[in-house]
Design a protein around this motif. Structure first.
Motif, PDB file in Angstrom:
ATOM      1  N   TYR A 126       0.863  -1.184   0.000  1.00  0.00           N
ATOM      2  CA  TYR A 126       0.000   0.000   0.000  1.00  0.00           C
ATOM      3  C   TYR A 126       0.900   1.235   0.000  1.00  0.00           C
ATOM      4  O   TYR A 126       1.229   1.766   1.054  1.00  0.00           O
ATOM      5  CB  TYR A 126      -0.888   0.022   1.245  1.00  0.00           C
ATOM      6  N   ASN A 127       1.343   1.659  -1.180  1.00  0.00           N
ATOM      7  CA  ASN A 127       2.169   2.863  -1.255  1.00  0.00           C
ATOM      8  C   ASN A 127       1.290   4.065  -1.567  1.00  0.00           C
ATOM      9  O   ASN A 127       0.242   3.927  -2.189  1.00  0.00           O
ATOM     10  CB  ASN A 127       3.293   2.698  -2.292  1.00  0.00           C
ATOM     11  N   ALA A 128       1.721   5.227  -1.120  1.00  0.00           N
ATOM     12  CA  ALA A 128       0.974   6.462  -1.364  1.00  0.00           C
ATOM     13  C   ALA A 128       1.270   6.932  -2.788  1.00  0.00           C
ATOM     14  O   ALA A 128       2.119   7.795  -3.018  1.00  0.00           O
ATOM     15  CB  ALA A 128       1.337   7.518  -0.331  1.00  0.00           C
ATOM     16  N   ALA A 129       0.578   6.318  -3.756  1.00  0.00           N
ATOM     17  CA  ALA A 129       0.823   6.606  -5.171  1.00  0.00           C
ATOM     18  C   ALA A 129       0.631   8.088  -5.486  1.00  0.00           C
ATOM     19  O   ALA A 129       1.349   8.640  -6.328  1.00  0.00           O
ATOM     20  CB  ALA A 129      -0.087   5.752  -6.043  1.00  0.00           C
ATOM     21  N   ASN A 130      -0.300   8.752  -4.796  1.00  0.00           N
ATOM     22  CA  ASN A 130      -0.512  10.186  -5.036  1.00  0.00           C
ATOM     23  C   ASN A 130       0.723  10.990  -4.641  1.00  0.00           C
ATOM     24  O   ASN A 130       1.084  11.964  -5.300  1.00  0.00           O
ATOM     25  CB  ASN A 130      -1.759  10.687  -4.305  1.00  0.00           C
ATOM     26  N   VAL A 131       1.403  10.585  -3.574  1.00  0.00           N
ATOM     27  CA  VAL A 131       2.623  11.271  -3.148  1.00  0.00           C
ATOM     28  C   VAL A 131       3.727  11.032  -4.169  1.00  0.00           C
ATOM     29  O   VAL A 131       4.432  11.960  -4.564  1.00  0.00           O
ATOM     30  CB  VAL A 131       3.054  10.792  -1.737  1.00  0.00           C
ATOM     31  N   LEU A 132       3.858   9.789  -4.623  1.00  0.00           N
ATOM     32  CA  LEU A 132       4.858   9.453  -5.637  1.00  0.00           C
ATOM     33  C   LEU A 132       4.667  10.308  -6.887  1.00  0.00           C
ATOM     34  O   LEU A 132       5.612  10.929  -7.383  1.00  0.00           O
ATOM     35  CB  LEU A 132       4.766   7.968  -5.987  1.00  0.00           C
ATOM     36  N   LEU A 133       3.446  10.355  -7.392  1.00  0.00           N
ATOM     37  CA  LEU A 133       3.185  11.130  -8.612  1.00  0.00           C
ATOM     38  C   LEU A 133       3.454  12.619  -8.404  1.00  0.00           C
ATOM     39  O   LEU A 133       4.034  13.272  -9.270  1.00  0.00           O
ATOM     40  CB  LEU A 133       1.753  10.887  -9.088  1.00  0.00           C
ATOM     41  N   ALA A 134       3.069  13.146  -7.263  1.00  0.00           N
ATOM     42  CA  ALA A 134       3.334  14.567  -6.977  1.00  0.00           C
ATOM     43  C   ALA A 134       4.834  14.828  -6.946  1.00  0.00           C
ATOM     44  O   ALA A 134       5.299  15.860  -7.452  1.00  0.00           O
ATOM     45  CB  ALA A 134       2.687  14.975  -5.662  1.00  0.00           C
ATOM     46  N   GLN A 135       5.610  13.896  -6.384  1.00  0.00           N
ATOM     47  CA  GLN A 135       7.056  14.082  -6.321  1.00  0.00           C
ATOM     48  C   GLN A 135       7.705  14.007  -7.705  1.00  0.00           C
ATOM     49  O   GLN A 135       8.789  14.538  -7.919  1.00  0.00           O
ATOM     50  CB  GLN A 135       7.676  13.066  -5.356  1.00  0.00           C
ATOM     51  N   LEU A 136       7.008  13.370  -8.662  1.00  0.00           N
ATOM     52  CA  LEU A 136       7.488  13.340 -10.049  1.00  0.00           C
ATOM     53  C   LEU A 136       6.973  14.538 -10.844  1.00  0.00           C
ATOM     54  O   LEU A 136       7.323  14.702 -12.006  1.00  0.00           O
ATOM     55  CB  LEU A 136       7.045  12.043 -10.743  1.00  0.00           C
ATOM     56  N   GLY A 137       6.124  15.350 -10.210  1.00  0.00           N
ATOM     57  CA  GLY A 137       5.570  16.522 -10.886  1.00  0.00           C
ATOM     58  C   GLY A 137       4.302  16.212 -11.653  1.00  0.00           C
ATOM     59  O   GLY A 137       3.853  17.012 -12.461  1.00  0.00           O
ATOM     60  N   ALA A 138       3.705  15.053 -11.411  1.00  0.00           N
ATOM     61  CA  ALA A 138       2.486  14.642 -12.119  1.00  0.00           C
ATOM     62  C   ALA A 138       1.292  14.779 -11.183  1.00  0.00           C
ATOM     63  O   ALA A 138       0.754  13.799 -10.679  1.00  0.00           O
ATOM     64  CB  ALA A 138       2.622  13.207 -12.601  1.00  0.00           C
ATOM     65  N   THR A 139       0.888  16.020 -10.939  1.00  0.00           N
ATOM     66  CA  THR A 139      -0.243  16.262 -10.047  1.00  0.00           C
ATOM     67  C   THR A 139      -1.558  16.053 -10.799  1.00  0.00           C
ATOM     68  O   THR A 139      -1.620  16.224 -12.016  1.00  0.00           O
ATOM     69  CB  THR A 139      -0.188  17.684  -9.474  1.00  0.00           C
ATOM     70  N   PRO A 140      -2.614  15.670 -10.084  1.00  0.00           N
ATOM     71  CA  PRO A 140      -3.901  15.424 -10.741  1.00  0.00           C
ATOM     72  C   PRO A 140      -4.453  16.685 -11.407  1.00  0.00           C
ATOM     73  O   PRO A 140      -4.226  17.796 -10.936  1.00  0.00           O
ATOM     74  CB  PRO A 140      -4.822  14.998  -9.600  1.00  0.00           C
ATOM     75  N   ASP A 141      -5.166  16.468 -12.486  1.00  0.00           N
ATOM     76  CA  ASP A 141      -5.809  17.561 -13.210  1.00  0.00           C
ATOM     77  C   ASP A 141      -7.276  17.602 -12.777  1.00  0.00           C
ATOM     78  O   ASP A 141      -8.147  17.058 -13.438  1.00  0.00           O
ATOM     79  CB  ASP A 141      -5.685  17.325 -14.718  1.00  0.00           C
ATOM     80  N   PHE A 142      -7.523  18.240 -11.630  1.00  0.00           N
ATOM     81  CA  PHE A 142      -8.871  18.282 -11.072  1.00  0.00           C
ATOM     82  C   PHE A 142      -9.828  19.079 -11.957  1.00  0.00           C
ATOM     83  O   PHE A 142     -10.986  18.727 -12.084  1.00  0.00           O
ATOM     84  CB  PHE A 142      -8.857  18.862  -9.657  1.00  0.00           C
ATOM     85  N   ALA A 143      -9.356  20.126 -12.591  1.00  0.00           N
ATOM     86  CA  ALA A 143     -10.228  20.949 -13.440  1.00  0.00           C
ATOM     87  C   ALA A 143     -10.814  20.120 -14.578  1.00  0.00           C
ATOM     88  O   ALA A 143     -12.013  20.202 -14.863  1.00  0.00           O
ATOM     89  CB  ALA A 143      -9.459  22.154 -13.980  1.00  0.00           C
ATOM     90  N   SER A 144      -9.991  19.302 -15.216  1.00  0.00           N
ATOM     91  CA  SER A 144     -10.491  18.448 -16.299  1.00  0.00           C
ATOM     92  C   SER A 144     -11.483  17.419 -15.781  1.00  0.00           C
ATOM     93  O   SER A 144     -12.472  17.112 -16.444  1.00  0.00           O
ATOM     94  CB  SER A 144      -9.331  17.738 -17.003  1.00  0.00           C
TER      95      SER A 144
END
Length: 156
Positions: A126-144
């Motif tokens: 159970y890794n915090a995939a959202n943290v991993l992606l944010a650290q790679l600069g791939a933040t979610p596109d909530f507006a879309s």
């Protein structure tokens, strides 16, 4: 240290970037053992298990797991850890690869290992995939996502 804890600690050692022994890692599992990447709903069995390790190490060649706490409950070993490394390889996503950024990752993770007769039967990561992606600069596109929801609602 219990035998089950020794097996789990050996699994982590074999998965380190400077060791990376996928065959040795796989040998710690029962014949039908599974490695479950819970945030991504992916299950690996048999020869897929070392391939999963190699895939992650291809993205983060210096991958390291900093074990913070290890708790043994009979045939269950629970581990709190941080997955660390440097993004030096292409990171695959459904939309295409994220090219290497050189960014360091430090991802909070909890692993549950279920053992049977000294072998790993199930490994749930159970890794915090959202943290991993944010650290790679791939933040979610909530507006879309919000716009797509609005568009879908108007079609109903």
């Amino acid at each position: 240290m219990t035998r089950n804890e020794e097996v789990v600690r050996e699994a982590y050692r074999l998965a380190e970037g400077n060791v990376l022994d996928g065959r040795g890692f796989r040998a710690l599992f029962t014949e039908d053992g599974t490695f479950n990447d819970m945030p991504n709903s992916m299950t690996f069995q048999g020869d897929q298990i070392p391939q999963a390790l190699a895939g992650l190490a291809g993205v983060f060649p210096d991958i390291h797991r900093e074990l913070l706490a290890v708790h043994v409950f009979g045939d269950v070993v629970a581990v709190e850890l941080r997955i660390q490394g440097t993004h030096l390889g292409a990171f695959p996503t459904p939309a295409g690869d994220i090219p290497p950024t050189g960014n360091r990752i430090d991802v909070p993770t909890a692993d549950l290992w279920y053992l049977r007769e000294g072998k790993i039967e199930t490994f749930n990561c159970y890794n915090a995939a959202n943290v991993l992606l944010a650290q790679l600069g791939a933040t979610p596109d909530f507006a879309s996502a919000i716009e797509a929801t609005k568009t879908a609602a108007t079609r109903v």
